[in-house]
Motif scaffolding. Structure first.
Motif, short mmCIF file in Angstrom:
data_model
loop_
_atom_site.label_atom_id
_atom_site.label_comp_id
_atom_site.label_asym_id
_atom_site.label_seq_id
_atom_site.Cartn_x
_atom_site.Cartn_y
_atom_site.Cartn_z
N LEU A 47 0.77 1.25 15.07
CA LEU A 47 1.78 1.69 14.11
C LEU A 47 1.07 2.20 12.86
O LEU A 47 0.36 1.44 12.19
CB LEU A 47 2.72 0.53 13.75
CG LEU A 47 3.84 0.86 12.78
CD1 LEU A 47 4.78 1.92 13.37
CD2 LEU A 47 4.62 -0.40 12.42
N LEU A 48 1.25 3.49 12.58
CA LEU A 48 0.70 4.08 11.35
C LEU A 48 1.79 4.02 10.29
O LEU A 48 2.92 4.46 10.53
CB LEU A 48 0.27 5.52 11.60
CG LEU A 48 -0.83 5.75 12.64
CD1 LEU A 48 -1.17 7.23 12.74
CD2 LEU A 48 -2.07 4.94 12.29
N VAL A 49 1.47 3.46 9.14
CA VAL A 49 2.46 3.28 8.07
C VAL A 49 2.01 4.06 6.83
O VAL A 49 0.82 4.22 6.58
CB VAL A 49 2.67 1.79 7.73
CG1 VAL A 49 3.28 1.06 8.92
CG2 VAL A 49 1.39 1.12 7.30
N ASP A 50 3.02 4.53 6.08
CA ASP A 50 2.74 5.25 4.85
C ASP A 50 2.16 4.30 3.80
O ASP A 50 2.54 3.13 3.72
CB ASP A 50 4.01 5.88 4.29
CG ASP A 50 4.45 7.09 5.09
OD1 ASP A 50 3.58 7.88 5.50
OD2 ASP A 50 5.67 7.24 5.32
N ALA A 51 1.26 4.82 3.00
CA ALA A 51 0.70 4.06 1.89
C ALA A 51 1.71 4.06 0.76
O ALA A 51 2.54 4.98 0.64
CB ALA A 51 -0.61 4.69 1.44
N PRO A 52 1.70 3.04 -0.11
CA PRO A 52 2.62 3.04 -1.25
C PRO A 52 2.28 4.16 -2.22
O PRO A 52 1.15 4.63 -2.28
CB PRO A 52 2.40 1.67 -1.89
CG PRO A 52 1.07 1.22 -1.41
CD PRO A 52 0.83 1.88 -0.09
N VAL A 53 3.30 4.59 -2.96
CA VAL A 53 3.13 5.65 -3.97
C VAL A 53 3.58 5.10 -5.31
O VAL A 53 4.69 4.58 -5.44
CB VAL A 53 3.96 6.91 -3.60
CG1 VAL A 53 3.83 7.97 -4.68
CG2 VAL A 53 3.55 7.44 -2.24
N VAL A 54 2.74 5.20 -6.33
CA VAL A 54 3.09 4.77 -7.70
C VAL A 54 3.52 6.01 -8.46
O VAL A 54 2.77 6.96 -8.60
CB VAL A 54 1.88 4.09 -8.38
CG1 VAL A 54 2.23 3.70 -9.81
CG2 VAL A 54 1.42 2.89 -7.57
N PHE A 55 4.80 5.98 -8.97
CA PHE A 55 5.32 7.12 -9.72
C PHE A 55 5.01 7.03 -11.21
O PHE A 55 4.74 8.03 -11.86
CB PHE A 55 6.84 7.25 -9.52
CG PHE A 55 7.22 7.68 -8.13
CD1 PHE A 55 6.92 8.94 -7.67
CD2 PHE A 55 7.85 6.80 -7.27
CE1 PHE A 55 7.27 9.33 -6.38
CE2 PHE A 55 8.19 7.18 -5.97
CZ PHE A 55 7.90 8.45 -5.53
N PHE A 56 5.10 5.82 -11.77
CA PHE A 56 4.79 5.66 -13.19
C PHE A 56 4.49 4.21 -13.47
O PHE A 56 4.80 3.34 -12.67
CB PHE A 56 5.89 6.19 -14.09
CG PHE A 56 7.19 5.45 -13.96
CD1 PHE A 56 7.46 4.36 -14.78
CD2 PHE A 56 8.15 5.83 -13.02
CE1 PHE A 56 8.67 3.66 -14.65
CE2 PHE A 56 9.34 5.14 -12.91
CZ PHE A 56 9.60 4.06 -13.73
N VAL A 57 3.91 3.98 -14.65
CA VAL A 57 3.62 2.63 -15.12
C VAL A 57 4.33 2.46 -16.44
O VAL A 57 4.27 3.34 -17.32
CB VAL A 57 2.10 2.41 -15.28
CG1 VAL A 57 1.80 1.06 -15.85
CG2 VAL A 57 1.40 2.63 -13.95
N ASP A 58 5.01 1.33 -16.62
CA ASP A 58 5.74 1.08 -17.87
C ASP A 58 5.20 -0.20 -18.48
O ASP A 58 5.18 -1.23 -17.79
CB ASP A 58 7.24 0.98 -17.58
CG ASP A 58 8.07 0.96 -18.84
OD1 ASP A 58 7.60 1.50 -19.86
OD2 ASP A 58 9.18 0.41 -18.76
N PRO A 59 4.81 -0.30 -19.64
CA PRO A 59 4.78 0.79 -20.63
C PRO A 59 3.61 1.73 -20.38
O PRO A 59 2.59 1.33 -19.85
CB PRO A 59 4.61 0.05 -21.95
CG PRO A 59 3.87 -1.18 -21.60
CD PRO A 59 4.31 -1.54 -20.21
N PRO A 60 3.78 3.00 -20.80
CA PRO A 60 2.68 3.94 -20.63
C PRO A 60 1.49 3.52 -21.49
O PRO A 60 1.63 2.94 -22.53
CB PRO A 60 3.24 5.28 -21.13
CG PRO A 60 4.64 5.04 -21.54
CD PRO A 60 4.96 3.58 -21.39
N VAL A 61 0.33 3.82 -21.01
CA VAL A 61 -0.88 3.43 -21.72
C VAL A 61 -1.34 4.56 -22.60
O VAL A 61 -1.30 5.69 -22.32
CB VAL A 61 -2.00 3.07 -20.72
CG1 VAL A 61 -3.26 2.70 -21.46
CG2 VAL A 61 -1.54 1.96 -19.84
#
Length: 195
Positions: free
Chosen positions: A181-195
């Motif tokens: 089973l090949l699974v998608d890797a997670p995707v990070v859209f943003f980090v809060d609070p921005p650095v």
């Protein structure tokens, strides 16, 4: 010659490819496997040799009949000898091998990421040059570890459930359905609070 001929395949002929196979008049090169003569069925892809007193052709393919009863497991030498007046010969040591069809018993881990996915295939009768195949257009980098283990690596594949096939050569393969089973890797859209 294919690098591996499957012991369970009913292969009636072998095709040898090379250079300088000469046909002189109607006389074709002789071929031997492990020193035993085999029947030449065809000499192909020929061009005339100019400047000779005899009608001669230089060819790049010879089709031979497999020996009756097949061949033993393991590597085999192939010798081609041109006819007179130029009876030169050449031997491809371990030119091909006869191997059993592989079996695929297990794939570990069952889940890997579509990017940077490493996995191990366990089974029997793997040979150097065995390939791991997944159904569909998925490229798998294969590393031979032993006759019972192969390492596989996928990168940039499509997520999904795949059959895993190990191929030792044409018509010489074993498959384990729904094994990886090949699974998608997670995707990070943003980090809060921005650095």
């Amino acid at each position: 010659v294919p690098p591996v001929v499957c012991a369970t395949a009913q292969v009636p002929t072998l095709t040898l490819e090379g250079l300088g196979f000469l046909v002189v008049g109607e006389t074709v090169p002789s071929v031997a496997i492990d020193g035993d003569p085999v029947t030449v069925l065809a000499v192909e892809q020929c061009v005339p040799v100019d400047g000779t007193a005899l009608a001669a052709q230089a060819c790049t393919r010879i089709v031979v009949e497999m020996p009756a009863g097949g061949l033993a497991m393991g590597a085999h030498d192939v010798t081609v000898t041109n006819p007179d007046p130029a009876p030169c010969g050449a031997t491809a040591e371990a030119g091909f091998a006869v191997a059993p069809a592989p079996t695929v018993v297990e794939v570990e881990p069952f889940k890997v990421c579509v990017n940077d996915g490493h996995f191990t295939v366990e089974g029997t009768d793997f040979v150097p040059g065995s390939e791991i195949l997944l159904d569909g257009p998925v490229a798998v980098e294969t590393t031979f570890s032993s006759v019972t283990e192969l390492e596989g690596y996928v990168d940039g594949a499509i997520a999904g459930l795949y059959d895993v096939t190990v191929r030792n050569g044409p018509g010489c393969e074993g498959t384990l359905p729904d094994a990886l089973l090949l699974v998608d890797a997670p995707v990070v859209f943003f980090v809060d609070p921005p650095v």
